[in-house]
Design a protein around this motif. Structure first.
Motif, short mmCIF file in Angstrom:
data_model
loop_
_atom_site.label_atom_id
_atom_site.label_comp_id
_atom_site.label_asym_id
_atom_site.label_seq_id
_atom_site.Cartn_x
_atom_site.Cartn_y
_atom_site.Cartn_z
N GLY A 118 -8.38 0.23 -3.84
CA GLY A 118 -7.16 0.21 -4.65
C GLY A 118 -6.15 -0.79 -4.10
N ILE A 119 -5.97 -0.77 -2.79
CA ILE A 119 -5.05 -1.73 -2.16
C ILE A 119 -5.52 -3.16 -2.45
N ALA A 120 -6.84 -3.36 -2.27
CA ALA A 120 -7.39 -4.72 -2.39
C ALA A 120 -7.23 -5.25 -3.82
N PHE A 121 -7.61 -4.46 -4.81
CA PHE A 121 -7.58 -5.03 -6.17
C PHE A 121 -6.17 -5.07 -6.75
N ASP A 122 -5.31 -4.18 -6.26
CA ASP A 122 -3.94 -4.20 -6.77
C ASP A 122 -3.27 -5.54 -6.44
N PRO B 67 3.13 5.07 -6.30
CA PRO B 67 3.52 6.35 -5.69
C PRO B 67 4.22 6.13 -4.34
N ARG B 68 5.09 7.07 -4.00
CA ARG B 68 5.80 6.97 -2.71
C ARG B 68 4.93 7.50 -1.57
N LEU B 69 3.98 8.37 -1.94
CA LEU B 69 3.09 8.93 -0.91
C LEU B 69 1.76 9.30 -1.58
N ALA B 70 0.66 9.04 -0.89
CA ALA B 70 -0.64 9.53 -1.35
C ALA B 70 -1.12 10.57 -0.35
N ALA C 193 0.87 -1.18 0.00
CA ALA C 193 0.00 0.00 0.00
C ALA C 193 0.90 1.22 0.00
N THR C 194 0.46 2.24 -0.69
CA THR C 194 1.22 3.50 -0.67
C THR C 194 1.03 4.17 0.69
N PRO C 195 2.13 4.63 1.32
CA PRO C 195 1.97 5.39 2.57
C PRO C 195 1.01 6.56 2.35
N LEU C 196 0.29 6.91 3.40
CA LEU C 196 -0.85 7.81 3.22
C LEU C 196 -0.88 8.93 4.24
N LYS C 197 -1.27 10.12 3.76
CA LYS C 197 -1.72 11.18 4.66
C LYS C 197 -3.16 11.44 4.26
N PHE C 198 -4.06 11.26 5.18
CA PHE C 198 -5.48 11.32 4.84
C PHE C 198 -6.20 12.31 5.75
#
Ligand SMILES: [Fe+2]
Length: 406
Positions: free
Chosen positions: A272-276, A179-182, A13-18
């Protein structure tokens, strides 16, 4: 039951800021990734009609990060877009890229970044055969930050990029273009009109659903690019399905509702994480084939086929399909598994109707004689993770059931 030690699955999973206002963190986060000069790639609509780019550049300016903007994208990225954006990028020194927009902008950024970093003779070297050479990207690309403005494709956390070439959709598929960050800021999605919200939201739903109903990991041939479903995929996709059921209607018709927008943005990322990992199968096979032939946008073209797919799969995976019905708000108490499973299709029909979806393929001037072509195109790509064999008769049944949805 499978012995869990007999198979291995991965997770990425791409690291995330949400969160609302997360865009303000961009400058600081870019700095941490070593970015001092960046190219922002976006589409003309986002640039001209929203203040997303203003938020992005303000945050970069605060940290003294230099930037350029390529804003010529007008729809799904074409060969020409890749060449033009790359030409623009090559004139300067950039140490990172920022993709701002829907999946189209983020996908384009992935390809441009890979080509900028490794300078292949043609960007098509990285596209899967038969449209490209299917070459692996040699190593890490320059840090790429994805800032989605729709809640659908999940491109911010996938290793895929789709480019239109020779009138077909070609995909580059490589761990190195993740991506490195989302940075997912629901504020960046509030200007999406109802039709786009509905289409992209159903796309996210379909990603989660197909991942959830994919064959289990221990039945997937070793070495496959997809893992199928497992306990981790189930956990993530169930949450995404639940969030869409809860909030897509409100996000569509009350676009400024940040609670609903937040739910949808999170759902798209989770899906996205699941289907990737798990992979897509029946709905995307049929939806992309018919969508390409009839010129129907991606979200609408996949969403239309979900009810029929669920009817086909209900007797095959009754437990999980019943769970989908429950996650979408159906009362399944006292019903046997099979009865409950068939409620999933009903729940999705209701959702599609409520968010203003077209009432089936009949609204797209589909003629009887076109059906064999739809079938032929749908079965072109093998799907090792599909819970049902993608046979011509299965696809034909799904297409016929989709002519009218209610
Ligand atoms: Fe999709």
């Amino acid at each position: 039951m499978p012995n869990v030690f007999n198979y291995v699955f991965g997770f990425r999973a791409t690291p995330l800021k949400f969160g609302v206002g997360a865009t303000e963190l961009l400058g600081k986060e870019a700095k941490k990734l070593g970015i001092n000069s960046t190219l922002i790639i976006t589409d003309s609509t986002i640039y001209e009609t929203t203040d997303v780019i203003k938020r992005v550049t303000e945050s970069l300016e605060k940290e003294g990060i230099k930037y350029d903007i390529w804003k010529e994208l007008k729809g799904e990225p074409t060969e020409e877009d890749v060449i033009n954006a790359l030409d623009y990028a090559m004139k300067k020194d950039f140490d990172g890229f920022i993709g701002v927009g829907g999946g189209s902008s983020i996908d384009l950024t992935k390809i441009v970044d890979a080509c900028y970093t490794y300078k292949p003779s043609s960007f098509k070297d990285y596209l899967a055969k038969p449209y490209g050479k299917g070459e692996a990207i040699p190593g890490p690309i320059k840090p790429l930050i994805a800032i989605p403005t729709t809640s659908g494709t999940g491109s911010e956390t996938t290793r895929a990029a789709v480019i239109i070439t020779e009138n077909a959709k070609a995909t580059a598929y490589d761990d190195f273009i993740m991506p490195r960050l989302a940075i997912i800021d629901p504020l960046n999605t509030i200007t999406m009109p109802p039709k786009v919200t509905a289409g992209t939201g159903i796309d996210a739903f379909t990603h989660a659903l197909e991942a959830y109903l994919a064959k289990p990991t221990h039945l997937i041939p070793p070495g496959s690019i997809v893992t199928g479903s497992n306990s981790l995929i189930d956990l993530i996709s169930e949450k995404a399905i639940e969030l869409v059921g809860k909030s897509l209607r409100v996000a569509t018709w009350d676009g400024k509702n940040l609670d609903a927008r937040s739910d949808m943005a999170l759902a798209a990322y989770l899906a996205g994480i699941a289907f990737d990992s798990a992979g897509l199968h029946v709905v995307h096979s049929v939806g992309q084939a018919v969508g390409a032939i009839k010129g129907i946008s991606h979200g609408i073209s996949v969403g239309l086929f979900v009810p029929a797919f669920l009817e086909v799969v209900a007797p095959i995976c009754p437990e999980k399909t019943a769970r989908v019905a429950k996650l979408l708000g159906k009362d399944i108490k006292g019903l046997d598994k099979r009865e409950a499973a068939f409620l999933a299709s009903e729940a999705v029909r209701e959702l599609l109707k409520d968010i203003g979806f077209p009432n089936g393929l009949s609204e797209f001037d589909v003629k009887e004689e076109e059906i064999p072509k739809f079938v032929e195109e749908s079965i072109r790509r093998p799907r090792v993770n599909s819970p049902v064999a993608i046979l011509p008769e299965v696809v034909e049944q799904i297409i016929r059931k989709t002519m009218k949805l209610w």
